[in-house]
Design an enzyme around this catalytic site. Sequence first.
Site, PDB file in Angstrom:
ATOM      1  N   CYS A   1       0.832  -1.131   0.049  1.00  0.00           N
ATOM      2  CA  CYS A   1      -0.088  -0.077  -0.022  1.00  0.00           C
ATOM      3  C   CYS A   1       0.849   1.316  -0.099  1.00  0.00           C
ATOM      4  CB  CYS A   1      -0.806  -0.019   1.259  1.00  0.00           C
ATOM      5  SG  CYS A   1      -0.269  -0.370   2.764  1.00  0.00           S
TER       6      CYS A   1
ATOM      7  N   ASP B   1      12.153  -9.609 -17.261  1.00  0.00           N
ATOM      8  CA  ASP B   1      10.903  -9.330 -16.157  1.00  0.00           C
ATOM      9  C   ASP B   1      11.741  -8.941 -14.912  1.00  0.00           C
ATOM     10  OD1 ASP B   1       8.388  -8.804 -15.488  1.00  0.00           O
ATOM     11  OD2 ASP B   1       7.668 -10.859 -15.614  1.00  0.00           O
ATOM     12  N   ASP B   2      10.771  -8.668 -13.912  1.00  0.00           N
ATOM     13  CA  ASP B   2      11.684  -8.274 -12.473  1.00  0.00           C
ATOM     14  C   ASP B   2      11.667  -9.667 -11.943  1.00  0.00           C
ATOM     15  OD1 ASP B   2       8.864  -8.493 -10.514  1.00  0.00           O
ATOM     16  OD2 ASP B   2       8.465  -7.455 -12.648  1.00  0.00           O
TER      17      ASP B   2
ATOM     18  N   CYS C   1       7.825 -13.396   1.896  1.00  0.00           N
ATOM     19  CA  CYS C   1       8.027 -12.083   2.501  1.00  0.00           C
ATOM     20  C   CYS C   1       7.185 -11.730   3.553  1.00  0.00           C
ATOM     21  CB  CYS C   1       7.885 -11.214   1.351  1.00  0.00           C
ATOM     22  SG  CYS C   1       7.899  -9.454   1.994  1.00  0.00           S
TER      23      CYS C   1
END
Length: 460
Positions: A8, A344-345, A381
Amino acid sequence: MKSGQENCGVFGICSSSECVEDIYQGIDFLQHRGQEYCGIATFDGKIHQITHYGKVGNTFPDPELRTLTGTKGIGHVSLRERQPVMWQSKMGEISVAFSGNIINASELIEGMKDRGHAFYRSYNVEVIAKIIIEAGDIVSGIGDLSRKIIGAYSLVVLSQEGIYATRDVYGFRPLILGKDANRYAVSSESRALQNLEMDVVRDVRPGEIVLVHNKGFQTLQQLDSPRKAHCAFEWAYTASIDSIIDGLFVQEARNNLGQSLAQRDIDEGGLEADIVAPVPMSGIGHALGYHKRSGVNYQEVFLYNRYADRSYTQSTQNAREKMAKRKLSVLRYAVENRRIILCDDSIVRGTQILHKVRDLKKAGAKEVHVRIACPPLMYPCDFGISTRSYEELAARQFFRSGDITSLQQLQELEAWVANHIGADSVKYNSIDQFVNALRIPKGDLCLKCWDGIRPSTEAP
């Protein structure tokens, strides 16, 4: 509560004039950080607050914005929680919004219930607000957060004094100060400040408590910071490419990461290809870096649907897959009979890149070689990105236990992933290559999703 579900952005501003339009634009510029909920709170002697399900531009009609009066206020965009939240206390009315994740939220909630507290939805932001209110004043409450919370947070608190802004003592989540002649602001990313034509002043320091008011910024307290642990994924994926975080431009970081991938191909004998292409949008910077270092022509092979959201920040796997299908369509003219290096990441679950490789080959690509800026994701994570379990991580399906400790192991994983997604080859940056590309000391980064080392296992 499951960890790692929150992604966010927060924004706050004190202005010499009505501020709601600035907050509206500010959180709209942070929309990429979360598309499920949005909210605004303003203060004109009392707090006015509205939150919505949906994106900023679609949910705040002009008549509603006009009810949010005042010259100071905060805003929020979120993947999961409706924020800001407003509370009445002996400190007066306050409104709170934060970015991050509280790992020990369940334990804190149970302890508060034992002391007589009630919870509406057991949101993380409720835990934060109640800890602050229990302390009796905002600065002491923020200090208590650093002692009680295990996790990550960037926080803004709206009160009659102004806006209190802080980062956790490790600085996991970004938070930046900006100003112009008539406004002082704080934002999860600099792009919101820059696009409001404000000057970026500096990053809020880990553990720093800043009061933003109509005369500027005031550091009220500096909490002890054991070390910096900035989320490295911000530069690779989360942040917008036009932002600067902790002194490093996101665009520069992604270009460096792409160049690192190209250098590895050069060092390992080279790769014959016709074009290098990105998976939009976060892959663009990586592909441009690869192009710069390798000399392989850059070419878009996907048309990006500007009305689609970021697939990785959707709240469920089904939503992620649906959004991925909506987001990109193949440019057949650019693809047919071409050998493509696709940048790509990251590869998380592997389903989306599998579909992209399959789409390119259906469109006539001769070869598709996938190059990934991040190291293999090996651990969920804890601090804010939406990976929740080992089972969701493609790399962990190959390495069921243990870590990648050698180039040979990395190459074995790459061969397995290439076979899994139907690519002609796959290569990642190693952790050391990733850190070298960012040019930030390894000890100042959180790399937990790659190396499994949590910067703190206990509340400091």
